[in-house]
Enzyme design. Sequence first.
Site, PDB file in Angstrom:
ATOM      1  N   GLU A   1     -22.401   7.813  -4.800  1.00  0.00           N
ATOM      2  CA  GLU A   1     -23.807   7.444  -4.640  1.00  0.00           C
ATOM      3  C   GLU A   1     -24.187   7.645  -3.179  1.00  0.00           C
ATOM      4  O   GLU A   1     -23.356   8.040  -2.366  1.00  0.00           O
ATOM      5  CB  GLU A   1     -24.017   5.979  -5.049  1.00  0.00           C
ATOM      6  CG  GLU A   1     -23.121   5.017  -4.287  1.00  0.00           C
ATOM      7  CD  GLU A   1     -23.134   3.619  -4.895  1.00  0.00           C
ATOM      8  OE1 GLU A   1     -23.690   3.469  -6.006  1.00  0.00           O
ATOM      9  OE2 GLU A   1     -22.597   2.704  -4.254  1.00  0.00           O
TER      10      GLU A   1
ATOM     11  N   ASN B   1     -20.586  12.378  -2.958  1.00  0.00           N
ATOM     12  CA  ASN B   1     -20.256  10.960  -3.001  1.00  0.00           C
ATOM     13  C   ASN B   1     -20.665  10.390  -4.349  1.00  0.00           C
ATOM     14  O   ASN B   1     -21.501  10.956  -5.046  1.00  0.00           O
ATOM     15  CB  ASN B   1     -20.994  10.212  -1.882  1.00  0.00           C
ATOM     16  CG  ASN B   1     -20.180   9.101  -1.263  1.00  0.00           C
ATOM     17  OD1 ASN B   1     -19.054   8.813  -1.684  1.00  0.00           O
ATOM     18  ND2 ASN B   1     -20.732   8.446  -0.250  1.00  0.00           N
TER      19      ASN B   1
ATOM     20  N   HIS C   1      -6.888   8.432  10.853  1.00  0.00           N
ATOM     21  CA  HIS C   1      -6.533   7.008  10.799  1.00  0.00           C
ATOM     22  C   HIS C   1      -5.042   6.788  10.566  1.00  0.00           C
ATOM     23  O   HIS C   1      -4.624   5.697  10.182  1.00  0.00           O
ATOM     24  CB  HIS C   1      -7.351   6.297   9.715  1.00  0.00           C
ATOM     25  CG  HIS C   1      -8.795   6.153  10.067  1.00  0.00           C
ATOM     26  ND1 HIS C   1      -9.772   5.830   9.139  1.00  0.00           N
ATOM     27  CD2 HIS C   1      -9.445   6.302  11.248  1.00  0.00           C
ATOM     28  CE1 HIS C   1     -10.947   5.777   9.749  1.00  0.00           C
ATOM     29  NE2 HIS C   1     -10.775   6.053  11.019  1.00  0.00           N
TER      30      HIS C   1
ATOM     31  N   ARG D   1       0.830  -1.206   0.000  1.00  0.00           N
ATOM     32  CA  ARG D   1       0.000   0.000   0.000  1.00  0.00           C
ATOM     33  C   ARG D   1       0.863   1.255   0.000  1.00  0.00           C
ATOM     34  O   ARG D   1       0.544   2.245  -0.672  1.00  0.00           O
ATOM     35  CB  ARG D   1      -0.912   0.022   1.235  1.00  0.00           C
ATOM     36  CG  ARG D   1      -2.026  -1.000   1.218  1.00  0.00           C
ATOM     37  CD  ARG D   1      -3.011  -0.757   2.344  1.00  0.00           C
ATOM     38  NE  ARG D   1      -3.741   0.501   2.135  1.00  0.00           N
ATOM     39  CZ  ARG D   1      -4.489   1.085   3.071  1.00  0.00           C
ATOM     40  NH1 ARG D   1      -4.570   0.554   4.284  1.00  0.00           N
ATOM     41  NH2 ARG D   1      -5.124   2.206   2.819  1.00  0.00           N
TER      42      ARG D   1
ATOM     43  N   CYS E   1      13.977   3.527  21.225  1.00  0.00           N
ATOM     44  CA  CYS E   1      14.182   2.583  22.333  1.00  0.00           C
ATOM     45  C   CYS E   1      14.863   1.285  21.908  1.00  0.00           C
ATOM     46  O   CYS E   1      15.255   0.484  22.761  1.00  0.00           O
ATOM     47  CB  CYS E   1      12.852   2.274  23.020  1.00  0.00           C
ATOM     48  SG  CYS E   1      11.745   1.199  22.064  1.00  0.00           S
TER      49      CYS E   1
ATOM     50  N   CYS F   1       7.299   1.909  22.795  1.00  0.00           N
ATOM     51  CA  CYS F   1       7.436   3.185  23.498  1.00  0.00           C
ATOM     52  C   CYS F   1       6.575   4.303  22.922  1.00  0.00           C
ATOM     53  O   CYS F   1       6.501   5.393  23.493  1.00  0.00           O
ATOM     54  CB  CYS F   1       8.902   3.626  23.512  1.00  0.00           C
ATOM     55  SG  CYS F   1       9.535   4.206  21.913  1.00  0.00           S
TER      56      CYS F   1
END
Length: 230
Positions: free
Chosen positions: A200, A198, A106, A56, A136, A117
């Site tokens: 739809e 949108n 997100h 991705r 760390c 950490c």
Amino acid sequence: MEKIVILTGAGISAESGLGTFRDEGGLWTQYALEDVATPEGFARDPVLVHEFYNARRAHAAEAVPNPAHLALARLEEALGGEVLIVTQNVDGLHEKAGCRNVLHMHGQLDRALCAGCGHRWEAPLEMSVEDACPACGARAVRPDVVWFGEMPYHMDRIDRELAEADIFAAIGTSGQVYPAAAFGQMAGAYGARTVELNLERSAASEDFGEMRHGPASKVVPAWVEEVLGV
């Protein structure tokens, strides 16, 4: 000057070649979400999860903004700090288009997170279970994205922004993922004018006072021109 809060979902990036999640052929039809988008899936098979997000990340790095992203950047440039984009997307295309006032609820594909950490840093194109946290040293590195069952980022600020919005627009969202699915209803209750842009009708269409349906590359630039009085 009116304050505008805009929620964007996967639909705004579909025309940039980045697949949506719930349509036929979408990402969740190719992978089981419990395997690649939950803390339990990561604990069970971190190699698979890294492979999924590496793919991705590479795809998003090659993608370019489409006219919908560019129109929102033009809106922000014209109105400055009165425009806030809250995105469910992790692809970074708003920033590529020139937007600066963006909240990634997100997370982001190009960021890494230490599960040990909590340190965050810029992610390499490929991550693996062998990577160590630069802060760390723990081998607990994961993508800095919000998985199912985890709390989205920036929720306190988003609540404040919705309460102050004069206009709330939702673009390319399914209306199925909470808490974002409730933003239209919340903004309307606070007194904002609400519009859904949108492909739809969505599962949350009834929460909006106005709807514009069609490809994002068409309906978003037209709406922006209307807002700007062009």
